[in-house]
Design a protein around this motif. Structure first.
Motif, PDB file in Angstrom:
ATOM      1  N   VAL A 239      11.866  -2.700  -2.036  1.00 55.31           N
ATOM      2  CA  VAL A 239      11.793  -1.289  -1.807  1.00 55.31           C
ATOM      3  C   VAL A 239      10.341  -0.720  -1.919  1.00 55.31           C
ATOM      4  O   VAL A 239       9.658  -1.204  -3.243  1.00 55.31           O
ATOM      5  N   PHE A 240       9.586  -0.196  -0.884  1.00 54.22           N
ATOM      6  CA  PHE A 240       8.471   0.160  -1.105  1.00 54.22           C
ATOM      7  C   PHE A 240       8.321   1.932  -0.966  1.00 54.22           C
ATOM      8  O   PHE A 240       9.131   2.496  -0.521  1.00 54.22           O
ATOM      9  N   GLN A 241       7.806   2.217  -2.091  1.00 52.58           N
ATOM     10  CA  GLN A 241       7.798   3.717  -2.593  1.00 52.58           C
ATOM     11  C   GLN A 241       6.179   4.095  -2.261  1.00 52.58           C
ATOM     12  O   GLN A 241       5.404   3.712  -3.016  1.00 52.58           O
ATOM     13  N   PHE A 242       5.992   4.827  -1.357  1.00 48.34           N
ATOM     14  CA  PHE A 242       4.435   5.621  -1.308  1.00 48.34           C
ATOM     15  C   PHE A 242       4.621   7.058  -1.536  1.00 48.34           C
ATOM     16  O   PHE A 242       5.609   7.592  -1.044  1.00 48.34           O
ATOM     17  N   HIS A 243       3.534   7.598  -2.173  1.00 47.61           N
ATOM     18  CA  HIS A 243       3.667   8.935  -2.359  1.00 47.61           C
ATOM     19  C   HIS A 243       2.503   9.691  -2.577  1.00 47.61           C
ATOM     20  O   HIS A 243       1.359   9.118  -3.032  1.00 47.61           O
ATOM     21  N   PHE A 244       2.601  10.924  -2.852  1.00 51.41           N
ATOM     22  CA  PHE A 244       1.245  11.795  -3.119  1.00 51.41           C
ATOM     23  C   PHE A 244       1.886  12.662  -4.209  1.00 51.41           C
ATOM     24  O   PHE A 244       2.969  13.188  -4.501  1.00 51.41           O
ATOM     25  N   THR A 245       1.026  12.571  -5.505  1.00 48.92           N
ATOM     26  CA  THR A 245       1.391  12.905  -6.807  1.00 48.92           C
ATOM     27  C   THR A 245       0.038  13.663  -7.368  1.00 48.92           C
ATOM     28  O   THR A 245      -0.839  13.263  -7.069  1.00 48.92           O
ATOM     29  N   ASN A 246       0.451  14.730  -8.116  1.00 53.04           N
ATOM     30  CA  ASN A 246      -0.595  15.122  -9.057  1.00 53.04           C
ATOM     31  C   ASN A 246      -0.723  14.594 -10.516  1.00 53.04           C
ATOM     32  O   ASN A 246      -1.607  14.869 -11.212  1.00 53.04           O
ATOM     33  N   SER A 247       0.206  13.604 -10.467  1.00 61.44           N
ATOM     34  CA  SER A 247       0.121  13.003 -11.920  1.00 61.44           C
ATOM     35  C   SER A 247      -0.328  11.463 -11.812  1.00 61.44           C
ATOM     36  O   SER A 247      -0.186  10.756 -10.728  1.00 61.44           O
ATOM     37  N   THR A 248      -0.806  10.896 -12.925  1.00 64.18           N
ATOM     38  CA  THR A 248      -1.291   9.314 -12.836  1.00 64.18           C
ATOM     39  C   THR A 248      -0.459   8.535 -13.730  1.00 64.18           C
ATOM     40  O   THR A 248      -0.597   7.679 -13.883  1.00 64.18           O
ATOM     41  N   GLY A 249      -0.039   9.460 -14.670  1.00 66.56           N
ATOM     42  CA  GLY A 249       1.072   8.885 -15.665  1.00 66.56           C
ATOM     43  C   GLY A 249       2.288   8.177 -14.884  1.00 66.56           C
ATOM     44  O   GLY A 249       2.688   8.737 -13.930  1.00 66.56           O
ATOM     45  N   MET A 250       2.707   6.928 -15.676  1.00 62.71           N
ATOM     46  CA  MET A 250       4.082   6.519 -15.061  1.00 62.71           C
ATOM     47  C   MET A 250       5.058   6.164 -15.974  1.00 62.71           C
ATOM     48  O   MET A 250       5.805   5.211 -15.984  1.00 62.71           O
ATOM     49  N   ASN A 251       5.048   6.868 -17.116  1.00 60.34           N
ATOM     50  CA  ASN A 251       6.010   6.895 -18.100  1.00 60.34           C
ATOM     51  C   ASN A 251       6.252   8.182 -18.583  1.00 60.34           C
ATOM     52  O   ASN A 251       5.600   9.273 -17.995  1.00 60.34           O
TER      53      ASN A 251
END
Lengths: 302, 180
Positions: free
Chosen positions: A253-265
């Motif tokens: 599964v590939f998820q591409f996104h635009f987000t204002n966060s850099t955190g991943m937890n």
């Protein structure tokens, strides 16, 4: 006497006719009985809703989905720099934060996962399915899961008094509903706990509400969105908002996104997002997942 | 008086005639398919909750199976099977309605294996197709077992999702049902 005998014969005759009728009733049309059975089954069997979301993460946060029992899911996630750096910083692609992690399905209800984000941030979580959306005999309008995570900061830091200051925890209730084949929505009331905060006036517990959804475009492509509203606000930080696209192939599964966060937890993306969409402080990012079958279920031998 | 006895006699005959017909049934029949194409991973699923009944007299036969009851080695494959190909929420079951055309060839009183052929409509993913399927009926201690092996042309049934070369468009299917 004769009349009585006649009555007995009549009674016998009646009994025989009734048995005959019953026997004829037994002379069933199987096609018809199957159609009737199908109708009955629709009411008597519970049909659990599957694939509310395509994968275990909506974008940054958890989704209602678990990995299957005995399945190892390797996840590599990147968040690049902000796109407002323009061509000089290659729209943010020069810089990247990365999380490497593995998730594992212990059984059909419980999954666990661990990961490490660059900068020495380890995280681990467990997610458990409490309720499953279903129709039929059991009519359940929503699926409900609970998720808890711990975050361990290993970075060198001389300001910390105790080793426990390095830990943060988060707890989440995930409530999701698949409205139809195309739309699923999710709510996620969340609490994040900091063992240590910089000043005595800074709260240790942070409450927020996550909202997200997916819109199916084709059978393999979905648009997703995720927003976390913070009830406990700290100056300098903003709410996390992301939009993305999920693309699914065989085992990936590939998820591409635009987000204002850099955190991943849970801690970093919900509470420590500082870039704003209004100034194009948006990061391009992706999650790539690949599943491996570790424990095969018992095969049905024929 | 005579009339009454005559009627009684007729009704008795009727009931006896109807009684001699027997419906064999199972809810634990097995079906498996193998649609492995050029893909590195085997695309195999199986289900051991096939609901099947047949009538010994006229050979009328039905098979019905819950799509979500198919099990795969890979849970993700199971998701794709239900979600992308079979649309199992919309079409929860697949079934076959037909007749064993040469049911007279089977001697239910004598143990042995008899070659038979069933003709009827196979419905998968909401689409029906007329099919003739060869198989065997084995009688053991008066109880029949039906076995059949055949190919299902997936392109005739699965709509809305493209079947490439990774999946074998002729799914090799095996059915085994032991009746009571």
């Amino acid at each position: 006497m004769k009349i009585v005998f006649k009555k007995q014969v009549l009674a016998l005759c009646l009994v025989l006719i009734v048995t005959c009728k019953m026997a004829i009733a037994q002379d069933v049309d199987l096609f018809k009985s199957l159609d009737e059975q199908d109708k009955k089954d629709k009411q008597n069997q519970t049909d659990y809703t599957t694939a509310i979301f395509k994968t275990t993460r909506l974008i940054n946060g958890q989704s209602i989905e678990n990995v299957g029992a005995g399945i190892l899911d390797v996840k590599i996630s990147h968040r690049f720099g902000t796109i407002n750096q323009g061509a000089y910083g290659l729209w943010g692609l020069d810089a990247a934060s990365m999380r490497m992690g593995v998730d594992y399905g212990i059984n059909s209800k419980l999954m666990v996962g661990v990961g490490r984000t660059n900068g020495g941030l380890f995280d681990g979580f467990a997610k458990y399915k409490l309720l499953r959306q279903s129709t039929g005999k059991v009519n359940m309008p929503v699926s409900v899961s609970i998720s808890g995570s711990g975050i361990w900061r290993t970075q060198k830091d001389n300001t910390l008094n105790n080793y426990t200051d390095r830990f943060n925890y988060s707890g989440q209730v995930l409530i999701a509903r698949k409205f139809n084949d195309f739309i699923s929505l999710q709510l996620a009331p969340t609490i994040v706990h900091y063992n240590s905060v910089p000043t005595s006036s800074t709260p240790n517990d942070y409450y927020s509400l996550g909202m997200g959804g997916r819109l199916r475009i084709t059978k393999r492509v979905n648009l997703t969105t995720e927003y976390y509203y913070r009830f406990t606000k700290v100056a300098g930080y903003v709410n996390s908002f992301s939009v993305g696209v999920d693309i699914e192939t065989g085992g990936h599964v590939f998820q591409f996104h635009f987000t204002n966060s850099t955190g991943m937890n849970d801690r970093t993306f919900i509470n420590e997002t500082s870039d704003k969409w209004s100034t194009a402080g948006v990061h391009f990012g992706f999650n790539i997942a690949r599943v491996f079958v570790i424990k095969k279920p018992k095969e049905i031998k024929i | 008086m005579k009339k009454v006895i005559l009627i009684a006699g007729f009704s008795a005959m009727f009931s006896l005639g109807a009684m001699s017909q027997k419906v064999y049934a199972t809810k634990t029949g097995q079906v498996s398919f193998d649609a492995t194409g050029t893909c590195a991973e085997a695309i195999k699923g199986s289900n051991n909750q096939v609901d099947s009944k047949f009538v010994d007299k006229n050979g009328q036969i039905i098979f019905s199976v819950l799509i979500k009851g198919f099990k795969f080695a890979n849970a993700l494959m199971e998701d794709h099977f239900n979600e992308n190909y079979m649309e199992s929420t919309k079409f929860p079951k697949a079934d076959f309605k037909g007749f064993i055309t040469n049911i007279a060839a089977v001697n239910f009183a004598k143990d042995g294996t008899y070659e038979v052929s069933a003709k009827g409509t196979l419905t998968i993913d909401g689409k029906g197709k007329e099919m003739t399927v060869p198989g065997t009926v084995t009688i053991e201690n008066g109880k029949p077992t039906i076995k059949a092996s055949f190919n299902i042309p997936l392109n005739d049934f699965i709509h809305g999702s493209y079947i490439g070369t990774q999946i074998n468009a002729n799914a090799k299917t095996t059915v085994v049902c032991k009746y009571e």
